[in-house]
Design a protein around this motif. Structure first.
Motif, PDB file in Angstrom:
ATOM      1  N   LYS A  95     -15.311   6.083   1.070  1.00 12.94           N
ATOM      2  CA  LYS A  95     -13.892   6.092   0.856  1.00 12.94           C
ATOM      3  C   LYS A  95     -13.544   5.510  -0.324  1.00 12.94           C
ATOM      4  CE  LYS A  95      -9.691   3.870   2.397  1.00 12.94           C
ATOM      5  NZ  LYS A  95      -8.706   3.247   3.531  1.00 12.94           N
ATOM      6  N   ALA A  96     -12.496   5.704  -1.167  1.00 12.80           N
ATOM      7  CA  ALA A  96     -12.119   5.274  -2.442  1.00 12.80           C
ATOM      8  C   ALA A  96     -10.726   5.197  -2.437  1.00 12.80           C
ATOM      9  CB  ALA A  96     -12.610   6.001  -3.774  1.00 12.80           C
ATOM     10  N   ILE A  97      -9.864   4.264  -3.054  1.00 16.88           N
ATOM     11  CA  ILE A  97      -8.490   4.147  -3.105  1.00 16.88           C
ATOM     12  C   ILE A  97      -8.218   4.408  -4.554  1.00 16.88           C
ATOM     13  CG2 ILE A  97      -8.220   2.481  -1.212  1.00 16.88           C
ATOM     14  CD1 ILE A  97      -7.885   0.353  -3.482  1.00 16.88           C
ATOM     15  N   GLU A 146     -11.703  -5.710  -5.259  1.00 11.96           N
ATOM     16  CA  GLU A 146     -11.120  -6.494  -4.148  1.00 11.96           C
ATOM     17  C   GLU A 146     -10.062  -5.706  -3.504  1.00 11.96           C
ATOM     18  OE1 GLU A 146     -12.137  -9.207  -2.939  1.00 11.96           O
ATOM     19  OE2 GLU A 146     -10.656  -9.771  -1.618  1.00 11.96           O
ATOM     20  N   GLU A 147      -9.270  -5.129  -4.038  1.00  9.46           N
ATOM     21  CA  GLU A 147      -8.153  -4.193  -3.058  1.00  9.46           C
ATOM     22  C   GLU A 147      -9.115  -3.100  -2.554  1.00  9.46           C
ATOM     23  OE1 GLU A 147      -5.090  -2.559  -5.542  1.00  9.46           O
ATOM     24  OE2 GLU A 147      -4.376  -1.109  -4.148  1.00  9.46           O
ATOM     25  N   ALA A 148      -9.821  -2.629  -3.010  1.00 10.92           N
ATOM     26  CA  ALA A 148     -10.876  -1.332  -2.245  1.00 10.92           C
ATOM     27  C   ALA A 148     -11.521  -2.090  -1.408  1.00 10.92           C
ATOM     28  CB  ALA A 148     -11.779  -0.993  -3.440  1.00 10.92           C
ATOM     29  N   VAL A 149     -12.310  -3.246  -1.299  1.00  6.91           N
ATOM     30  CA  VAL A 149     -12.560  -3.715  -0.151  1.00  6.91           C
ATOM     31  C   VAL A 149     -11.862  -4.165   0.735  1.00  6.91           C
ATOM     32  CG1 VAL A 149     -14.512  -5.679   0.531  1.00  6.91           C
ATOM     33  CG2 VAL A 149     -14.778  -4.298  -1.550  1.00  6.91           C
ATOM     34  N   LYS A 150     -10.850  -4.652   0.405  1.00  7.08           N
ATOM     35  CA  LYS A 150      -9.737  -4.972   1.626  1.00  7.08           C
ATOM     36  C   LYS A 150      -9.212  -3.956   2.351  1.00  7.08           C
ATOM     37  CE  LYS A 150      -7.653  -9.536   0.379  1.00  7.08           C
ATOM     38  NZ  LYS A 150      -7.422 -10.242  -0.751  1.00  7.08           N
ATOM     39  N   ARG A 151      -9.109  -2.594   1.706  1.00  8.20           N
ATOM     40  CA  ARG A 151      -8.693  -1.497   2.451  1.00  8.20           C
ATOM     41  C   ARG A 151      -9.821  -0.668   3.058  1.00  8.20           C
ATOM     42  NH1 ARG A 151      -4.687   0.880  -1.875  1.00  8.20           N
ATOM     43  NH2 ARG A 151      -4.690   2.868  -0.559  1.00  8.20           N
ATOM     44  N   ALA A 187     -12.558   1.550  -6.060  1.00  6.84           N
ATOM     45  CA  ALA A 187     -11.131   1.754  -6.778  1.00  6.84           C
ATOM     46  C   ALA A 187     -11.195   2.571  -7.772  1.00  6.84           C
ATOM     47  CB  ALA A 187     -10.495   0.220  -7.016  1.00  6.84           C
ATOM     48  N   ILE A 188     -10.401   3.722  -7.814  1.00  9.99           N
ATOM     49  CA  ILE A 188     -10.300   4.549  -8.898  1.00  9.99           C
ATOM     50  C   ILE A 188      -9.136   4.231  -9.534  1.00  9.99           C
ATOM     51  CG2 ILE A 188     -10.134   7.008  -9.375  1.00  9.99           C
ATOM     52  CD1 ILE A 188     -12.640   6.488  -7.901  1.00  9.99           C
ATOM     53  N   MET A 189      -9.254   3.974 -10.910  1.00 15.21           N
ATOM     54  CA  MET A 189      -8.108   3.592 -11.894  1.00 15.21           C
ATOM     55  C   MET A 189      -7.234   4.512 -12.230  1.00 15.21           C
ATOM     56  SD  MET A 189      -9.803  -0.161 -12.873  1.00 15.21           S
ATOM     57  CE  MET A 189     -11.263   0.756 -13.522  1.00 15.21           C
ATOM     58  N   VAL A 190      -6.157   4.581 -12.390  1.00 18.39           N
ATOM     59  CA  VAL A 190      -5.113   5.591 -12.925  1.00 18.39           C
ATOM     60  C   VAL A 190      -4.407   4.892 -14.050  1.00 18.39           C
ATOM     61  CG1 VAL A 190      -3.404   7.143 -12.193  1.00 18.39           C
ATOM     62  CG2 VAL A 190      -5.301   6.497 -10.385  1.00 18.39           C
ATOM     63  N   MET A 191      -4.293   5.693 -15.007  1.00 18.10           N
ATOM     64  CA  MET A 191      -3.545   5.260 -16.297  1.00 18.10           C
ATOM     65  C   MET A 191      -1.854   5.624 -15.979  1.00 18.10           C
ATOM     66  SD  MET A 191      -5.311   5.591 -19.722  1.00 18.10           S
ATOM     67  CE  MET A 191      -4.960   7.349 -20.210  1.00 18.10           C
ATOM     68  N   ARG A 192      -1.256   5.054 -16.721  1.00 18.53           N
ATOM     69  CA  ARG A 192       0.449   5.075 -16.779  1.00 18.53           C
ATOM     70  C   ARG A 192       0.696   6.817 -16.696  1.00 18.53           C
ATOM     71  NH1 ARG A 192       1.791   0.787 -20.267  1.00 18.53           N
ATOM     72  NH2 ARG A 192       1.939  -1.112 -18.971  1.00 18.53           N
ATOM     73  N   ASP A 193      -0.096   7.680 -17.382  1.00 17.66           N
ATOM     74  CA  ASP A 193       0.151   8.947 -17.696  1.00 17.66           C
ATOM     75  C   ASP A 193      -0.268   9.705 -16.436  1.00 17.66           C
ATOM     76  OD1 ASP A 193      -2.536   9.303 -17.728  1.00 17.66           O
ATOM     77  OD2 ASP A 193      -2.603   9.974 -19.766  1.00 17.66           O
ATOM     78  N   ILE A 237     -15.515  10.645   0.069  1.00 18.02           N
ATOM     79  CA  ILE A 237     -15.180  11.864   0.913  1.00 18.02           C
ATOM     80  C   ILE A 237     -13.848  11.491   1.515  1.00 18.02           C
ATOM     81  CG2 ILE A 237     -17.380  12.521   1.938  1.00 18.02           C
ATOM     82  CD1 ILE A 237     -16.874  10.867   4.253  1.00 18.02           C
ATOM     83  N   GLN A 238     -13.061  10.446   0.989  1.00 16.65           N
ATOM     84  CA  GLN A 238     -11.652  10.247   1.252  1.00 16.65           C
ATOM     85  C   GLN A 238     -11.001   9.285   0.250  1.00 16.65           C
ATOM     86  OE1 GLN A 238     -11.117   8.009   4.974  1.00 16.65           O
ATOM     87  NE2 GLN A 238      -8.980   7.651   4.550  1.00 16.65           N
ATOM     88  N   LEU A 239     -10.050   9.894  -0.322  1.00 21.44           N
ATOM     89  CA  LEU A 239      -9.109   9.226  -1.393  1.00 21.44           C
ATOM     90  C   LEU A 239      -7.678   8.566  -0.648  1.00 21.44           C
ATOM     91  CD1 LEU A 239      -9.567   8.525  -4.352  1.00 21.44           C
ATOM     92  CD2 LEU A 239      -8.256  10.539  -4.755  1.00 21.44           C
ATOM     93  N   ASN A 240      -7.791   7.225  -0.785  1.00 22.44           N
ATOM     94  CA  ASN A 240      -6.466   6.861   0.102  1.00 22.44           C
ATOM     95  C   ASN A 240      -6.477   7.301   1.571  1.00 22.44           C
ATOM     96  OD1 ASN A 240      -5.725   5.399  -2.431  1.00 22.44           O
ATOM     97  ND2 ASN A 240      -4.413   7.044  -3.102  1.00 22.44           N
ATOM     98  N   ASP A 241      -5.372   7.969   1.996  1.00 29.22           N
ATOM     99  CA  ASP A 241      -5.564   8.371   3.443  1.00 29.22           C
ATOM    100  C   ASP A 241      -5.848   9.906   3.401  1.00 29.22           C
ATOM    101  OD1 ASP A 241      -4.621   6.191   4.239  1.00 29.22           O
ATOM    102  OD2 ASP A 241      -2.616   6.541   3.815  1.00 29.22           O
ATOM    103  N   ASP A 242      -6.170  10.611   2.144  1.00 25.88           N
ATOM    104  CA  ASP A 242      -6.882  12.021   2.176  1.00 25.88           C
ATOM    105  C   ASP A 242      -8.117  12.113   2.329  1.00 25.88           C
ATOM    106  OD1 ASP A 242      -3.834  13.378   2.025  1.00 25.88           O
ATOM    107  OD2 ASP A 242      -3.899  11.792   0.247  1.00 25.88           O
ATOM    108  N   LEU A 243      -8.548  13.144   3.229  1.00 26.52           N
ATOM    109  CA  LEU A 243      -9.978  13.526   3.301  1.00 26.52           C
ATOM    110  C   LEU A 243     -10.115  14.576   2.015  1.00 26.52           C
ATOM    111  CD1 LEU A 243     -10.856  14.123   7.009  1.00 26.52           C
ATOM    112  CD2 LEU A 243     -11.443  12.082   5.455  1.00 26.52           C
ATOM    113  N   ILE A 244     -11.366  14.651   1.491  1.00 21.19           N
ATOM    114  CA  ILE A 244     -11.720  15.291   0.252  1.00 21.19           C
ATOM    115  C   ILE A 244     -12.363  16.469   0.898  1.00 21.19           C
ATOM    116  CG2 ILE A 244     -13.027  15.710  -1.832  1.00 21.19           C
ATOM    117  CD1 ILE A 244     -10.681  13.644  -1.872  1.00 21.19           C
ATOM    118  N   ALA A 245     -11.961  17.679   0.855  1.00 12.82           N
ATOM    119  CA  ALA A 245     -12.238  19.047   1.477  1.00 12.82           C
ATOM    120  C   ALA A 245     -12.190  18.749   2.988  1.00 12.82           C
ATOM    121  CB  ALA A 245     -13.547  19.351   0.939  1.00 12.82           C
TER     122      ALA A 245
END
Ligand code: PDD
Length: 278
Positions: free
Chosen positions: A129-131, A156-161, A166-172, A250-258
Motif C-alpha cells: 500500500k502507498a499513500i 512516518e505518515e505512510a507507516v502510521k497509515r 508515501a507518494i509525494m505530490v506537487m502543488r500542480d 496495489i493500493q493508493l490511499n483507499d483505492d485498489l490499483i486495478a
C-alpha cells in the motif's frame, strides 16, 4: 562477528564509529549520500551511483576526498569484512567539522563515512500500500542530500497509515516520487510511465538501469509527469530504488490499483532487473 564501518580513512567497529558534534552534516545537513545494492557480493550499478555522487557534490561545491577506485575498494572491503552476500552500502560525504557558521568553511577536509548491512533480497515480493502526501521539499530534489526531514515526515505518515511508501505530490497536482523511491505506472496502452529527470525528482539509478533493461524488452517507456488520478487508473503501479528494487503498489490511499493484485509487469521487471544486474 562485529560490524565494521569506514570513518575518515579508518576501518572501525560499527559501535565505535563516530563523527564530531560539529560535523556540518550533523548541524546543517550539509552533505550528500548514496545507497548501493549488493547482490551476490557484487556492487550493483556502482558507476551510476558514483556518477550521481560526483554530480551531487559538484552541485553543493564539495570536493570528493578520494578517487572512484578507492571508494570501490572501501565498498568491497566492507562487503567482505561484514560477510555480506546481499545487502546495502551507505556512503555519506559531509562538509566536515567547523565552528558553526552557515557559510561554507575554508580549508576543512570533507568527512566520508561508509557503512554496510545485510538485507534479504527475494525474487518475488508482495504488493504494498502507498499513500499520497504533499511534497514539502526544496527545489533541488535532484541532489541526493542528507537533508531528508520532509521525506522522513512523509514516510512516518505512510507507516502510521499502514503503508509501505508515501507518494509525494506537487502543488500542480503531479506526482514527483516516493519518499525514498521513484514511482512508475503501467498505463492503459501498456506503456511504462515514470517522471522525467529534472530538479523535481531524484533521478534514481535503479530507474535508469531499469529503463535500459525494459527498453531492450517489449516495453515502451514514456518519461513524463502524471497525476494521482492517472495513477489510480493505472493497470499497475510500482516503485524502484536500491532498497525496494522493483516493488508493486496495489493500493493508493483507499483505492485498489486495478484488481488489487500484483500485476505481471512489475514482477517481470523485478526478475529481469535481478537477473541482469546480479
Ligand atoms: N533512496 N527518490 C528518492 C527521494 C530516494 O531517496 C531514492 C533512493 C530514489 C531512488 O534512487 P535509487 O534508485 O538510486 O536508489 C528516488 C535511498 C534508497 C535511501 O534514501 O535509502
Amino acid at each position: 562477528m562485529s560490524r565494521i564501518a569506514y570513518v575518515n580513512g579508518r576501518y572501525v567497529p560499527h559501535k565505535h564509529a563516530f563523527v564530531h558534534i560539529e560535523d556540518r552534516g550533523y548541524q546543517f545537513g550539509d552533505g550528500v549520500y548514496e545507497v548501493v545494492l549488493v547482490l551476490n557480493k557484487n556492487l550493483i550499478d556502482f558507476e551510476g551511483h558514483f556518477t550521481r555522487l560526483k554530480r551531487s557534490l559538484t552541485e553543493i561545491s564539495l570536493d570528493l576526498p578520494i578517487s572512484e577506485m578507492v571508494i570501490k575498494l572501501i565498498f568491497n572491503r566492507l562487503v567482505k569484512s561484514n560477510l555480506i552476500t546481499n545487502g546495502l552500502i551507505y556512503l555519506q560525504v559531509t562538509r566536515g567539522v567547523a565552528n558553526r557558521a552557515h557559510q561554507f568553511p575554508s580549508a576543512v577536509p570533507p568527512a566520508l563515512v561508509v557503512t554496510a548491512k545485510p538485507t534479504l533480497i527475494t525474487k518475488t515480493v508482495d504488493g504494498k500500500k502507498a499513500i499520497t502526501t504533499t511534497d514539502q521539499r526544496w527545489d533541488r530534489r535532484d541532489i541526493k542530500t542528507i537533508q531528508l526531514l520532509p521525506n522522513c515526515i512523509a514516510k512516518e505518515e505512510a507507516v502510521k497509515r499502514g503503508a509501505f511508501e508515501a507518494i509525494m505530490v506537487m502543488r500542480d497536482g503531479t506526482i514527483t516520487e516516493g519518499a525514498s523511491s521513484n514511482l512508475w505506472m503501467v498505463d492503459k496502452e501498456n506503456q511504462l510511465v515514470t517522471r522525467h529527470a529534472s530538479n523535481a525528482i531524484l533521478n534514481g539509478i535503479t530507474k535508469l538501469s531499469l529503463t535500459n533493461i525494459a527498453s531492450i524488452g517489449q516495453y515502451k517507456i514514456v518519461e513524463r509527469s502524471f497525476t494521482v488520478e492517472e495513477a489510480k487508473e493505472a493497470k499497475e503501479l510500482f516503485v524502484t530504488s536500491a532498497t525496494a528494487i522493483v516493488t508493486p503498489i496495489i493500493q493508493l490511499n483507499d483505492d485498489l490499483i486495478a484488481d488489487g493484485n500484483v500485476g505481471p509487469v512489475a514482477l517481470a521487471l523485478r526478475s529481469a532487473y535481478l537477473n541482469n544486474v546480479g
